[in-house]
Scaffold this active site. Structure first.
Site, PDB file in Angstrom:
ATOM      1  N   CYS A  83       0.856  -1.186   0.000  1.00  0.00           N
ATOM      2  CA  CYS A  83       0.000   0.000   0.000  1.00  0.00           C
ATOM      3  C   CYS A  83       0.893   1.236   0.000  1.00  0.00           C
ATOM      4  O   CYS A  83       1.881   1.296   0.737  1.00  0.00           O
ATOM      5  CB  CYS A  83      -0.897  -0.014   1.246  1.00  0.00           C
ATOM      6  SG  CYS A  83      -2.057   1.358   1.314  1.00  0.00           S
ATOM      7  N   HIS A  96      -9.320  -3.557  -2.517  1.00  0.00           N
ATOM      8  CA  HIS A  96      -8.292  -2.862  -1.741  1.00  0.00           C
ATOM      9  C   HIS A  96      -8.662  -1.380  -1.619  1.00  0.00           C
ATOM     10  O   HIS A  96      -8.552  -0.787  -0.540  1.00  0.00           O
ATOM     11  CB  HIS A  96      -6.923  -3.026  -2.432  1.00  0.00           C
ATOM     12  CG  HIS A  96      -5.791  -2.303  -1.770  1.00  0.00           C
ATOM     13  ND1 HIS A  96      -4.746  -2.947  -1.145  1.00  0.00           N
ATOM     14  CD2 HIS A  96      -5.544  -0.966  -1.631  1.00  0.00           C
ATOM     15  CE1 HIS A  96      -3.905  -2.032  -0.645  1.00  0.00           C
ATOM     16  NE2 HIS A  96      -4.375  -0.834  -0.930  1.00  0.00           N
ATOM     17  N   GLU A  97      -9.141  -0.802  -2.740  1.00  0.00           N
ATOM     18  CA  GLU A  97      -9.469   0.642  -2.722  1.00  0.00           C
ATOM     19  C   GLU A  97     -10.725   0.913  -1.911  1.00  0.00           C
ATOM     20  O   GLU A  97     -10.776   1.865  -1.132  1.00  0.00           O
ATOM     21  CB  GLU A  97      -9.640   1.166  -4.150  1.00  0.00           C
ATOM     22  CG  GLU A  97      -8.436   0.965  -5.062  1.00  0.00           C
ATOM     23  CD  GLU A  97      -7.115   1.271  -4.390  1.00  0.00           C
ATOM     24  OE1 GLU A  97      -6.138   0.561  -4.689  1.00  0.00           O
ATOM     25  OE2 GLU A  97      -7.056   2.186  -3.545  1.00  0.00           O
ATOM     26  N   HIS A 119     -10.149   1.122   1.721  1.00  0.00           N
ATOM     27  CA  HIS A 119      -9.620   2.411   2.188  1.00  0.00           C
ATOM     28  C   HIS A 119     -10.750   3.382   2.547  1.00  0.00           C
ATOM     29  O   HIS A 119     -10.634   4.194   3.458  1.00  0.00           O
ATOM     30  CB  HIS A 119      -8.749   3.080   1.111  1.00  0.00           C
ATOM     31  CG  HIS A 119      -7.302   2.662   1.118  1.00  0.00           C
ATOM     32  ND1 HIS A 119      -6.455   2.841   2.185  1.00  0.00           N
ATOM     33  CD2 HIS A 119      -6.565   2.071   0.154  1.00  0.00           C
ATOM     34  CE1 HIS A 119      -5.253   2.375   1.877  1.00  0.00           C
ATOM     35  NE2 HIS A 119      -5.285   1.891   0.657  1.00  0.00           N
TER      36      HIS A 119
HETATM   37  C1  LIG Z   1      -0.636  -5.265  -7.498  1.00  0.00           C
HETATM   38  C2  LIG Z   1       0.179  -4.093  -7.905  1.00  0.00           C
HETATM   39  N1  LIG Z   1       0.381  -3.103  -6.990  1.00  0.00           N
HETATM   40  C3  LIG Z   1       1.121  -2.031  -7.365  1.00  0.00           C
HETATM   41  N2  LIG Z   1       1.366  -1.018  -6.465  1.00  0.00           N
HETATM   42  N3  LIG Z   1       0.566  -0.896  -5.347  1.00  0.00           N
HETATM   43  C4  LIG Z   1      -0.723  -0.437  -5.536  1.00  0.00           C
HETATM   44  O1  LIG Z   1      -1.161  -0.097  -6.595  1.00  0.00           O
HETATM   45  C5  LIG Z   1      -1.564  -0.312  -4.277  1.00  0.00           C
HETATM   46  C6  LIG Z   1      -2.903  -1.007  -4.471  1.00  0.00           C
HETATM   47  C7  LIG Z   1      -2.784  -2.471  -4.914  1.00  0.00           C
HETATM   48  C8  LIG Z   1      -2.043  -3.367  -3.917  1.00  0.00           C
HETATM   49  C9  LIG Z   1      -2.649  -4.744  -4.130  1.00  0.00           C
HETATM   50  C10 LIG Z   1      -3.949  -4.562  -4.819  1.00  0.00           C
HETATM   51  C11 LIG Z   1      -4.145  -3.099  -5.083  1.00  0.00           C
HETATM   52  C12 LIG Z   1      -1.766   1.186  -4.078  1.00  0.00           C
HETATM   53  N4  LIG Z   1      -2.659   1.443  -2.947  1.00  0.00           N
HETATM   54  O2  LIG Z   1      -2.120   1.645  -1.736  1.00  0.00           O
HETATM   55  C13 LIG Z   1      -3.891   2.077  -3.249  1.00  0.00           C
HETATM   56  O3  LIG Z   1      -4.756   2.041  -2.158  1.00  0.00           O
HETATM   57  C14 LIG Z   1       1.646  -1.944  -8.652  1.00  0.00           C
HETATM   58  F1  LIG Z   1       2.358  -0.878  -9.021  1.00  0.00           F
HETATM   59  C15 LIG Z   1       1.380  -2.985  -9.556  1.00  0.00           C
HETATM   60  N5  LIG Z   1       1.842  -2.957 -10.857  1.00  0.00           N
HETATM   61  C16 LIG Z   1       1.386  -3.926 -11.841  1.00  0.00           C
HETATM   62  C17 LIG Z   1       1.038  -3.204 -13.144  1.00  0.00           C
HETATM   63  N6  LIG Z   1       2.188  -2.423 -13.624  1.00  0.00           N
HETATM   64  C18 LIG Z   1       1.834  -1.767 -14.875  1.00  0.00           C
HETATM   65  C19 LIG Z   1       3.006  -0.950 -15.372  1.00  0.00           C
HETATM   66  O4  LIG Z   1       3.405  -0.009 -14.355  1.00  0.00           O
HETATM   67  C20 LIG Z   1       3.782  -0.635 -13.101  1.00  0.00           C
HETATM   68  C21 LIG Z   1       2.594  -1.427 -12.585  1.00  0.00           C
HETATM   69  C22 LIG Z   1       2.978  -2.159 -11.293  1.00  0.00           C
HETATM   70  N7  LIG Z   1       0.660  -4.048  -9.171  1.00  0.00           N
HETATM   71 NI    NI Z   2      -3.647   1.099  -0.440  1.00  0.00          NI
END
Ligand SMILES: Cc1nc(NNC(=O)[C@H](CC2CCCC2)CN(O)CO)c(F)c(N2CCN3CCOC[C@@H]3C2)n1
Ligand code: NI
Length: 185
Positions: A112, A155-156, A159
């Site tokens: 997160c 997850h969102e 929050h």
């Molecule tokens: C799974 C993942 N989690 C990333 N980060 N965490 C987040 O998004 C948190 C939210 C996610 C955590 C688990 C479920 C939701 C943010 N949260 O705290 C919001 O509440 C990523 F960055 C990511 N990816 C995969 C796709 N890729 C495409 C190209 O660019 C990079 C990107 C990286 N996959």
């Molecule tokens: Ni988060």
């Protein structure tokens, strides 16, 4: 533009509050918030811009994470090979109106942007959900999501109710999940 300095970290009470419902038509402030959150995700998924602005990449961002206790979150699940239905929208006043009995979880666990420490363990969620939400125009949508997009939206939405991903981890056995749980990348 939202930068990491704007992301509220665990310990701030806003992350444990029940967010307020958003009314329509959106105020200018709410429209800007929606745009800024989606822009963060787009920029963070561009390797060069992500590095340039020192961001942590994200596929979702909820308003409480930028200090706004409002029922609004941006979701940008990129279309990767194999996933048929990527999901991209700003979900406002989202409600999970039904879900599968079957659970799903990311094999990598979750992180997160508001939690600076790694918290190891599986985060069991519903594998499939039917989500009702309003978009920024106020139009109501009812979508069925499964697997990765479903996990991100849950997850969102957590929050918006003051729940963080590690609240779901079984700390006695972090890698225990109910049988039948679908695990995916
Ligand atoms: C799974 C993942 N989690 C990333 N980060 N965490 C987040 O998004 C948190 C939210 C996610 C955590 C688990 C479920 C939701 C943010 N949260 O705290 C919001 O509440 C990523 F960055 C990511 N990816 C995969 C796709 N890729 C495409 C190209 O660019 C990079 C990107 C990286 N996959
Ligand atoms: Ni988060």
């Amino acid at each position: 533009m939202i930068l990491m300095k704007d992301i509220v970290r665990d310990g701030d009470p806003v992350l444990r509050q029940e967010a307020a419902k958003v009314s329509f038509p959106l105020s200018e402030e709410d429209q800007k918030l929606a745009d800024d959150m989606m822009e963060y995700l787009k920029v963070s998924q561009d390797p060069d811009l992500c590095k340039k602005y020192g961001l942590r990449a994200g596929v979702g961002l909820a308003a409480p994470q930028v200090g706004a206790s409002k029922m609004m979150a941006a979701v940008l699940v990129p279309s990767e090979e194999g996933t048929k239905s990527p999901f991209t929208d700003v979900i406002i006043n989202p409600v999970i109106i039904s879900h599968s009995v079957q659970s799903g979880a990311l094999t990598e666990g979750e992180g997160c942007l508001s939690v600076d420490k790694e918290v190891p363990g599986f985060v069991p969620r519903h594998d499939r959900i039917t989500l009702r939400y309003q978009d920024t125009t106020g139009e109501t949508h009812k979508v069925r999501l499964k697997n990765y997009p479903a996990i991100v939206c849950q997850h969102e939405i957590d929050h918006l109710h003051g729940i963080l991903f590690y609240d779901h981890i079984n700390h006695d056995n972090p890698y225990e999940v109910d049988e039948g749980t679908i695990m995916f990348e």
